[in-house]
Design an enzyme around this catalytic site. Structure first.
Site, PDB file in Angstrom:
ATOM      1  N   ASP A  67       0.837  -1.217   0.000  1.00  0.00           N
ATOM      2  CA  ASP A  67       0.000   0.000   0.000  1.00  0.00           C
ATOM      3  C   ASP A  67       0.866   1.259   0.000  1.00  0.00           C
ATOM      4  O   ASP A  67       0.688   2.157  -0.812  1.00  0.00           O
ATOM      5  CB  ASP A  67      -0.841   0.063   1.289  1.00  0.00           C
ATOM      6  CG  ASP A  67      -2.224  -0.514   1.108  1.00  0.00           C
ATOM      7  OD1 ASP A  67      -2.814  -0.291   0.055  1.00  0.00           O
ATOM      8  OD2 ASP A  67      -2.695  -1.184   2.042  1.00  0.00           O
TER       9      ASP A  67
ATOM     10  N   GLU B 194      -5.623   6.906   0.078  1.00  0.00           N
ATOM     11  CA  GLU B 194      -6.040   6.227   1.308  1.00  0.00           C
ATOM     12  C   GLU B 194      -5.030   6.338   2.454  1.00  0.00           C
ATOM     13  O   GLU B 194      -5.423   6.404   3.603  1.00  0.00           O
ATOM     14  CB  GLU B 194      -6.302   4.752   0.977  1.00  0.00           C
ATOM     15  CG  GLU B 194      -7.219   4.103   1.970  1.00  0.00           C
ATOM     16  CD  GLU B 194      -7.736   2.742   1.513  1.00  0.00           C
ATOM     17  OE1 GLU B 194      -7.324   2.247   0.454  1.00  0.00           O
ATOM     18  OE2 GLU B 194      -8.557   2.188   2.268  1.00  0.00           O
TER      19      GLU B 194
ATOM     20  N   ASP C   1      -6.491   4.598  -4.970  1.00  0.00           N
ATOM     21  CA  ASP C   1      -6.458   3.471  -4.030  1.00  0.00           C
ATOM     22  C   ASP C   1      -5.215   2.658  -4.389  1.00  0.00           C
ATOM     23  O   ASP C   1      -5.189   1.966  -5.407  1.00  0.00           O
ATOM     24  CB  ASP C   1      -7.727   2.614  -4.134  1.00  0.00           C
ATOM     25  CG  ASP C   1      -7.861   1.696  -2.929  1.00  0.00           C
ATOM     26  OD1 ASP C   1      -6.853   1.472  -2.239  1.00  0.00           O
ATOM     27  OD2 ASP C   1      -8.978   1.195  -2.676  1.00  0.00           O
TER      28      ASP C   1
ATOM     29  N   ILE D 222      -3.838   0.045  -3.156  1.00  0.00           N
ATOM     30  CA  ILE D 222      -4.188  -1.384  -3.258  1.00  0.00           C
ATOM     31  C   ILE D 222      -5.661  -1.507  -2.912  1.00  0.00           C
ATOM     32  O   ILE D 222      -6.049  -1.334  -1.750  1.00  0.00           O
ATOM     33  CB  ILE D 222      -3.381  -2.276  -2.302  1.00  0.00           C
ATOM     34  CG1 ILE D 222      -1.933  -2.342  -2.743  1.00  0.00           C
ATOM     35  CG2 ILE D 222      -3.997  -3.687  -2.260  1.00  0.00           C
ATOM     36  CD1 ILE D 222      -1.279  -3.680  -2.651  1.00  0.00           C
ATOM     37  N   ASP D 223      -6.454  -1.755  -3.906  1.00  0.00           N
ATOM     38  CA  ASP D 223      -7.884  -1.982  -3.685  1.00  0.00           C
ATOM     39  C   ASP D 223      -8.072  -3.497  -3.630  1.00  0.00           C
ATOM     40  O   ASP D 223      -7.534  -4.215  -4.472  1.00  0.00           O
ATOM     41  CB  ASP D 223      -8.664  -1.357  -4.856  1.00  0.00           C
ATOM     42  CG  ASP D 223     -10.150  -1.547  -4.695  1.00  0.00           C
ATOM     43  OD1 ASP D 223     -10.636  -1.491  -3.549  1.00  0.00           O
ATOM     44  OD2 ASP D 223     -10.833  -1.746  -5.715  1.00  0.00           O
TER      45      ASP D 223
ATOM     46  N   THR E 191      -7.570  -5.315  -0.555  1.00  0.00           N
ATOM     47  CA  THR E 191      -6.517  -5.760   0.348  1.00  0.00           C
ATOM     48  C   THR E 191      -6.636  -7.245   0.698  1.00  0.00           C
ATOM     49  O   THR E 191      -5.648  -7.976   0.695  1.00  0.00           O
ATOM     50  CB  THR E 191      -6.650  -4.955   1.660  1.00  0.00           C
ATOM     51  OG1 THR E 191      -6.590  -3.586   1.312  1.00  0.00           O
ATOM     52  CG2 THR E 191      -5.584  -5.281   2.642  1.00  0.00           C
TER      53      THR E 191
ATOM     54  N   ASP F  22     -12.696   3.906  -4.238  1.00  0.00           N
ATOM     55  CA  ASP F  22     -13.121   2.530  -4.521  1.00  0.00           C
ATOM     56  C   ASP F  22     -13.982   2.445  -5.781  1.00  0.00           C
ATOM     57  O   ASP F  22     -14.338   1.333  -6.206  1.00  0.00           O
ATOM     58  CB  ASP F  22     -13.918   1.952  -3.342  1.00  0.00           C
ATOM     59  CG  ASP F  22     -13.006   1.508  -2.203  1.00  0.00           C
ATOM     60  OD1 ASP F  22     -11.849   1.150  -2.481  1.00  0.00           O
ATOM     61  OD2 ASP F  22     -13.463   1.523  -1.041  1.00  0.00           O
TER      62      ASP F  22
HETATM   63  P1  AMP Z   1     -14.359  -5.389  -2.603  1.00  0.00           P
HETATM   64  O1  AMP Z   1     -13.047  -5.982  -2.881  1.00  0.00           O
HETATM   65  O2  AMP Z   1     -15.167  -5.078  -3.822  1.00  0.00           O
HETATM   66  O3  AMP Z   1     -15.133  -6.146  -1.583  1.00  0.00           O
HETATM   67  O4  AMP Z   1     -14.093  -3.949  -2.026  1.00  0.00           O
HETATM   68  C1  AMP Z   1     -12.977  -3.604  -1.286  1.00  0.00           C
HETATM   69  C2  AMP Z   1     -13.254  -2.284  -0.630  1.00  0.00           C
HETATM   70  O5  AMP Z   1     -14.376  -2.372   0.211  1.00  0.00           O
HETATM   71  C3  AMP Z   1     -12.152  -1.783   0.242  1.00  0.00           C
HETATM   72  O6  AMP Z   1     -11.281  -0.957  -0.479  1.00  0.00           O
HETATM   73  C4  AMP Z   1     -12.872  -1.003   1.341  1.00  0.00           C
HETATM   74  O7  AMP Z   1     -12.657   0.391   1.225  1.00  0.00           O
HETATM   75  C5  AMP Z   1     -14.331  -1.274   1.081  1.00  0.00           C
HETATM   76  N1  AMP Z   1     -15.122  -1.574   2.290  1.00  0.00           N
HETATM   77  C6  AMP Z   1     -14.701  -1.662   3.572  1.00  0.00           C
HETATM   78  N2  AMP Z   1     -15.756  -1.896   4.406  1.00  0.00           N
HETATM   79  C7  AMP Z   1     -16.851  -1.958   3.625  1.00  0.00           C
HETATM   80  C8  AMP Z   1     -18.247  -2.149   3.898  1.00  0.00           C
HETATM   81  N3  AMP Z   1     -18.705  -2.372   5.128  1.00  0.00           N
HETATM   82  N4  AMP Z   1     -19.098  -2.132   2.844  1.00  0.00           N
HETATM   83  C9  AMP Z   1     -18.654  -1.922   1.594  1.00  0.00           C
HETATM   84  N5  AMP Z   1     -17.348  -1.742   1.282  1.00  0.00           N
HETATM   85  C10 AMP Z   1     -16.459  -1.748   2.272  1.00  0.00           C
HETATM   86 MG    MG Z   2     -10.210   0.003  -1.778  1.00  0.00          MG
END
Ligand code: AMP
Ligand code: MG
Length: 328
Positions: free
Chosen positions: A49, A72, A125, A127-128, A130, A274
């Site tokens: 990150d 971030e 972002d 690293i999206d 994680t 995101d």
């Molecule tokens: P994904 O890989 O599509 O599930 O999304 C990853 C992203 O979800 C991360 O970068 C976080 O910023 C975000 N995230 C964290 N908590 C939540 C939540 N409660 N609802 C939706 N997205 C979230």
């Molecule tokens: Mg992200």
């Protein structure tokens, strides 16, 4: 102002993404080799990150000194005495790309990122996805340029995503790029072999495929499943981490991406980084992107999309039908 396909903005975004891609993959390789990094703690992702953010922020600030970067991470934690080992590792990885950079420089590049949106800013972002990164699944480096609340360009580097839909076990790693009004493209990991991509033309829900988060805390899988039943979508949904979901929708592999807030956190507000890059990539490929109420995404209020609830991305054709089914 519209961004040209050959503009400095686009070239900078591509070069920055390619470097961050290589840095993250190097760390992931060390992780898989079980060498210096332990999978049980969060250090690998932290290093990736920070390293990714340092490289990208340095690139952008050099070329566009007056642009804001909304990102971030910041270096506060990294500068604490107990984190010196992590800082050392981040610096070592960054040095492979920018030789002779000091820890102090690396921290200062990370801190080019801030939390405040501006009339024109970059959303990053580093690293999206994680959790996907740690699992060895999908993750993305996501960078977008936003002007007056409109996304003008977006790039997604997806190091672990199969490049060719027809050969899912084939070559891994690709880039998605979109420029407002100019279309969406997929490129190889080195930025060559750029080809246009388009969403699927599927009209029939019976042929549609949904994609959703892997993590149950990030989306309401049960509501998604109910919606699929209601719309008569028989195929199981494809679970994938990160904004790679936008990329596979943009290249026609799936038809809709749904993100209803999880019951674990029903009031969750999405972060702009995101969705900024992913949304323009889906739209420029012919798709439609709104929240689950049909409202346009809000990239102007702050780091949180305060005016939105969840996310709906489709090939456009099926959008109204999905929104209607979500109402019931
Ligand atoms: P994904 O890989 O599509 O599930 O999304 C990853 C992203 O979800 C991360 O970068 C976080 O910023 C975000 N995230 C964290 N908590 C939540 C939540 N409660 N609802 C939706 N997205 C979230
Ligand atoms: Mg992200």
């Amino acid at each position: 102002m519209d961004v040209d396909q050959n503009s400095l903005e686009v070239m900078t975004a591509i070069q920055a993404a390619i470097q961050a891609f290589a840095l993250c993959e190097r760390i992931r390789g060390d992780l898989a080799g079980g060498e210096s990094l332990l999978k049980s703690d969060r250090s690998p992702v932290t290093i990736a990150d920070y390293g990714s953010q340092a490289l990208i922020c340095k690139f952008i600030r050099e070329r566009f000194p007056s642009d804001a970067i909304v990102a971030e991470e910041d270096s506060r934690e990294l500068r604490r005495p107990g984190r010196s080992r992590i800082l050392e590792q981040v610096t070592d990885y960054v040095n492979a790309f920018i030789p002779a950079s000091s820890s102090e420089e690396v921290c200062s590049w990370i801190d080019f990122g801030s939390n405040s949106v501006a009339g024109r800013f970059w959303a990053l972002d580093p690293i999206d996805g994680t959790k996907g990164f740690l699992r060895g699944d999908q993750y993305a480096i996501a960078l977008a340029l936003v002007e007056k609340g409109m996304v003008k360009l977006g790039i997604l580097a997806c190091p672990n995503l199969y490049a060719d839909v027809r050969h899912p076990s084939g070559e891994k790693g690709c880039l998605f790029l979109a420029v407002k009004g100019k279309g969406s493209f997929q490129m190889d990991r080195t930025g060559v072999n750029k080809r246009p991509i388009f969403v699927s033309k599927t009209r029939s829900p019976s042929e549609a495929v949904m994609t959703e988060s892997v993590e149950p805390d990030h989306a309401d899988h049960l509501t998604h499943q109910r919606l699929a039943w209601k719309l008569n979508i028989p195929k199981p949904s494809l679970r994938m981490d990160s904004q790679a979901k936008y990329g596979i929708l943009a290249r026609g592999e799936v038809t809709l991406y749904l993100r209803v807030p999880s019951p674990a956190e029903p009031g969750y507000k999405e972060n702009i980084w995101d969705h900024a890059a992913g949304s323009i990539i889906a739209e420029e490929a012919g798709g439609r992107v709104t929240d689950v109420m049909g409202r346009p995404l809000d990239f102007s209020s702050g780091i949180k999309m305060e005016k939105n609830r969840g996310i709906l991305v489709t090939n456009g054709i099926l959008h109204e039908a999905v929104l209607k089914a979500l109402e019931m």
